[in-house]
Design an enzyme around this catalytic site. Structure first.
Site, mmCIF file in Angstrom:
data_model
loop_
_atom_site.group_PDB
_atom_site.id
_atom_site.type_symbol
_atom_site.label_atom_id
_atom_site.label_comp_id
_atom_site.label_asym_id
_atom_site.label_seq_id
_atom_site.Cartn_x
_atom_site.Cartn_y
_atom_site.Cartn_z
ATOM 1 N N GLU A 17 0.811 -1.209 0.000
ATOM 2 C CA GLU A 17 0.000 0.000 0.000
ATOM 3 C C GLU A 17 0.848 1.264 0.000
ATOM 4 O O GLU A 17 0.490 2.258 -0.655
ATOM 5 C CB GLU A 17 -0.924 0.010 1.224
ATOM 6 C CG GLU A 17 -1.970 -1.094 1.234
ATOM 7 C CD GLU A 17 -1.529 -2.333 1.989
ATOM 8 O OE1 GLU A 17 -2.378 -2.991 2.602
ATOM 9 O OE2 GLU A 17 -0.302 -2.646 1.972
ATOM 10 N N GLU A 674 27.483 2.986 -11.510
ATOM 11 C CA GLU A 674 26.805 4.214 -11.109
ATOM 12 C C GLU A 674 27.835 5.279 -10.791
ATOM 13 O O GLU A 674 28.768 5.032 -10.040
ATOM 14 C CB GLU A 674 25.940 3.956 -9.876
ATOM 15 C CG GLU A 674 25.228 5.191 -9.344
ATOM 16 C CD GLU A 674 26.085 6.064 -8.441
ATOM 17 O OE1 GLU A 674 25.934 7.295 -8.501
ATOM 18 O OE2 GLU A 674 26.908 5.520 -7.700
ATOM 19 N N HIS A 703 17.168 6.741 -11.020
ATOM 20 C CA HIS A 703 16.320 6.683 -9.837
ATOM 21 C C HIS A 703 15.664 8.026 -9.539
ATOM 22 O O HIS A 703 14.956 8.162 -8.546
ATOM 23 C CB HIS A 703 17.128 6.207 -8.628
ATOM 24 C CG HIS A 703 17.581 4.787 -8.759
ATOM 25 N ND1 HIS A 703 18.751 4.444 -9.389
ATOM 26 C CD2 HIS A 703 17.013 3.625 -8.364
ATOM 27 C CE1 HIS A 703 18.887 3.130 -9.363
ATOM 28 N NE2 HIS A 703 17.851 2.611 -8.756
ATOM 29 N N CYS A 735 21.692 2.642 -14.505
ATOM 30 C CA CYS A 735 21.043 1.366 -14.215
ATOM 31 C C CYS A 735 19.959 1.139 -15.259
ATOM 32 O O CYS A 735 19.799 1.930 -16.193
ATOM 33 C CB CYS A 735 20.468 1.403 -12.785
ATOM 34 S SG CYS A 735 20.173 -0.234 -12.055
#
EC number: 2.1.1.14
Length: 763
Positions: A17, A674, A703, A735
């Protein structure tokens, strides 16, 4: 009477949730009030889930990350997010992901997205935290509102609350100085704010505060050990009792230090440090509580309760009311509820325990200690039967796999030629330009992809229809890449639910949950497969999809695989054999896939080892043993191919400067890493290490929803060229792109390709 408590509970909810609430808010589809109300509902439910414990933690719930929460509690907010409109939650999400909710950033033309905070792994887990930022001018100012709000909720619910905070020394250790300052020099400024926080909690009637100091299980210099003495001497006059919590490993040379600190209780991870229990009891002052983590908070196997009681009962008799028992660490790292799993293999299910079941185990242990084993005789008998059944199951052990392991030799890990010779042959075959561009593998998992997968799993779509749908998505990815002008293409991984689960589903020795989700970072959740037996590959897993993608284009197409170390580290692994043995089994299975791809004409194969570093033991003195078998496993997987076949690997958000020699020893032709969030800081390793092969330092932070500019990418690549010869540099994102939207991906990749062209023209 032993006291029961918990160190932390999964925050995402049994049905994820929190994830869906976060993403709805970020998209502007729901309000801040709706998100905060959801948080309150989840906290209430989670406290209800933990009813019956003597102490229930408060403050472990987070809208993104508990370390970022601590930064905001301490007023350590990066300068770049100050001055934005909106409330604290808006700035919180700006630090976490570069921006807050869509619609809240209407002023983006002048001051929209900002650089997100650096993200890295939480010790040796697959959880990520936002790295605190420090400088010589850093000041701290208490904002206890988050904790006080949650504490008020808990009191209203009748919860006997134990607030949880990150300790001051661990907080400094986890952060990074953005200048040349010494992080420890900030301790005198930090401690008064901690003292003020503890006083604030005491004024609310709090008796115990759990103060997490997990860096005590790592190697500490004398300066950092002294920092503990300084810190806890300064906090010793607090009116609350402090339970200093360590986890994930042994105390070793920090054991005496931990026992002497002026706190009222110490938590020891008795899963990893059971051998230290007797020594801690001997050294801990007689007026101190000892909390023992007796249930594994990191894995999903049932606890052998009878075995635990065999060693715990004498401890309980010795300590009496000074004994607290708990899971070894926060249950953040395991799924919520096994009872949700109605389709999981029944035999394997009988061997498992998720968060709620682990708390049930804890209560059984407490009852046995406090009332005697007869009080839980039936529960102990059922547990013992499950443990025995797992040990005896023929599904766990495969003689053929063991025979294959016995045949492993050093030759399996050797390429035919050294890198320079291979590089010449690969260049002649692939004919790539300078600064070649590629992506890491995945493209957005669209609503259409998820709908088709859901229909296929439910039986509403047959295998032929599913294949057609996935091929259409693969073709879309290929056409988009060709239009963008990328040099080495990927098929987009439309058919893959997860980079580990996808492979586990096709390997013997794995089982799968429906709802076994755990948080990786923010709203990103993963569902680790359950490695319960010996591993083998019944058939090819990716060849058909890659061949189809290659048939659509004349450009090189990368075969995309997950490496053995990452599959291991991102699985719930069996605990009845060394991890190295399971890794070698995976290496042999993935090696077969590599060779089949090569036979199918695929000449670029990426074997992701995103999780290589996170498997490192927490103490450097134990690293080499792990690196030896981890690197050997990768080499077994990758090195059966011809010289002309170019092997890539990828590593995600983690520091790797201190293992750069081992990464070089993997001998991949190209490594992608990264670097964008750290502003190429990770390339500092190459100042003192002559990395021999090719490297793609990530220039697009996937991200964050922010789109990097061409100029920013050029700037980052020029920084990289100061350390790595330009002829050995690739241009790529940090990524995979599965979590992003096409409307973000296309302009970002367009800028990336344009930057590569600029670099070629100015080289």
């Amino acid at each position: 009477m032993a006291t029961t408590h918990n160190l932390g509970f999964p925050r995402i909810g049994a049905k994820r949730e929190l994830k869906f609430g976060q993403e709805s808010y970020w998209k502007g589809q729901s309000s801040r009030d709706e998100l905060t109300a959801l948080g309150a509902q989840l906290r209430q439910r989670h406290w209800e889930n933990q009813a019956g414990l003597d102490q229930v933690q408060v403050g472990d719930f987070s809208f993104y990350d508990q370390v970022l929460d601590m930064s905001f509690t301490l007023g350590n907010i990066p300068e770049r997010v100050r001055g934005f409109h909106g409330d604290t939650l808006d700035n919180y999400f700006r630090v976490a992901r570069g921006r807050t909710a869509r619609g809240t950033e209407d002023h983006s033309a002048c001051c929209g997205g900002v650089a997100a905070g650096e993200m890295t792994k939480w010790f040796d887990t697959n959880y990520h935290y936002i790295v605190p930022e420090f400088s010589a001018s850093t000041e701290f100012k208490l904002d206890p509102s988050r904790l006080l709000e949650q504490l008020a909720e808990a009191k209203a619910q009748g919860v006997k609350a134990k607030p949880v905070i990150v300790g001051p020394v661990t907080y400094l250790a986890l952060g990074k100085a953005k200048d040349d300052s010494d992080k420890l020099s900030l301790l005198p400024r930090l401690l008064p704010v901690y003292a003020e926080l503890l006083a604030t909690l005491a004024a609310q009637g709090v008796e115990w505060v759990q103060i997490d100091e997990p860096i005590l299980v790592t190697e500490l210099s004398a300066e950092w050990q002294q920092a503990y003495v300084t810190a806890y001497d300064a906090l010793a006059s607090s009116k609350v009792k402090l339970l200093l919590a360590t986890y994930f490993g042994q105390l070793l040379d920090n054991l005496s230090l931990a026992c002497k600190l002026p706190v009222q209780g110490l938590h020891l991870d008795a899963i990893n440090a059971r051998a230290e229990v007797a020594t801690v009891i001997a050294q801990l002052p007689q007026d101190r509580v000892l909390s023992l983590g007796v249930i594994n908070g990191r894995n999903i196997w049932k606890t052998d309760l009878n075995s635990v009681l065999d060693w715990l009962e004498p401890v309980a008799k010795q300590l009496g009311e000074r004994l607290w028992i708990a899971p070894s660490c926060s249950l953040l790292h395991v799924p919520v509820d096994l009872d949700s799993e109605q389709k999981l293999d029944a035999e394997v299910r009988s061997w498992l325990a998720f968060a709620l079941q682990k708390l049930g185990e804890l209560k059984v242990l407490a009852t046995a200690l406090n009332q005697g084993r007869d009080a839980v005789k039936a529960e102990l008998a059922a547990n013992g039967a499950a443990i025995a059944a797992r040990r005896a199951s023929p599904r766990v052990n495969n003689p053929a796999v063991k025979a294959a392991l016995a045949k492993i030799s050093p030759a399996l890990g050797q390429r035919k030629s050294a890198y320079p010779a291979r590089a010449d042959k690969q260049a002649a075959l692939l004919k790539l330009p300078a600064y070649p561009t590629t992506t890491i593998g995945s493209f957005p998992q669209t609503g259409e992809i998820r709908h088709a997968r859901s229909q296929f799993k439910s039986g509403a779509l047959d295998a032929a229809g599913y294949k057609t749908a996935m091929q259409a998505e693969i073709e879309r990815s290929v056409r988009e890449q060709e239009a963008l002008g990328l040099d080495v293409l990927v098929h987009g991984e439309a058919e893959r639910n997860d980079m580990v689960e996808y492979f586990g589903e096709q390997l013997d020795g794995y089982a799968f949950s429906q709802f076994g989700w755990v948080q990786s970072y923010g709203s990103r959740c993963v569902k680790p497969p359950i490695l319960f037996g010996d591993i083998s590959r019944p058939k090819a897993m990716t060849v058909e999809w890659i061949k189809y993608a290659q048939s659509l284009t004349s450009k090189p197409m990368k075969g995309m695989l997950t490496g053995p170390v990452t599959i291991l580290n991102w699985s719930f692994v069996r605990d009845d054999q060394p991890r190295s043995v399971s890794c070698y089994q995976l290496a042999l299975a993935i090696r077969e896939e590599v060779l089949d791809l090569e036979k199918a004409g695929v000449r670029v194969i990426q074997i992701d080892e995103a999780a290589l570093r996170e498997g490192l033991p927490l103490r450097k003195s134990q690293w080499q043993e792990y690196l030896d078998w981890a690197v050997t496993s990768f080499r077994i997987t990758a090195n059966g191919v011809d010289d002309e076949t170019q092997i890539h690997t990828h590593m995600c958000y983690s520091e790797f400067n201190d293992i750069i020699a081992s990464i070089a020893d993997m001998d991949a032709d190209v490594i992608t890493i990264e670097t964008s969030r750290s502003d190429m800081e990770l390339l500092d390793a190459f100042d003192n290490f002559n990395y021999p092969n090719e490297i793609g330092p990530g220039v697009y932070d996937i991200h964050s929803p922010n789109i990097p500019t061409e100029a920013h990418i050029v700037q980052l690549m020029k920084k990289a060229a100061e350390r790595i010869p330009a002829q050995r540099l690739w241009v790529n994102p940090d990524c995979g792109l599965k979590t992003r939207q096409w409307e973000e991906v296309i302009p970002a990749l367009k800028n990336m390709v344009a930057a590569a062209q600029t670099l070629r023209e100015t080289a």
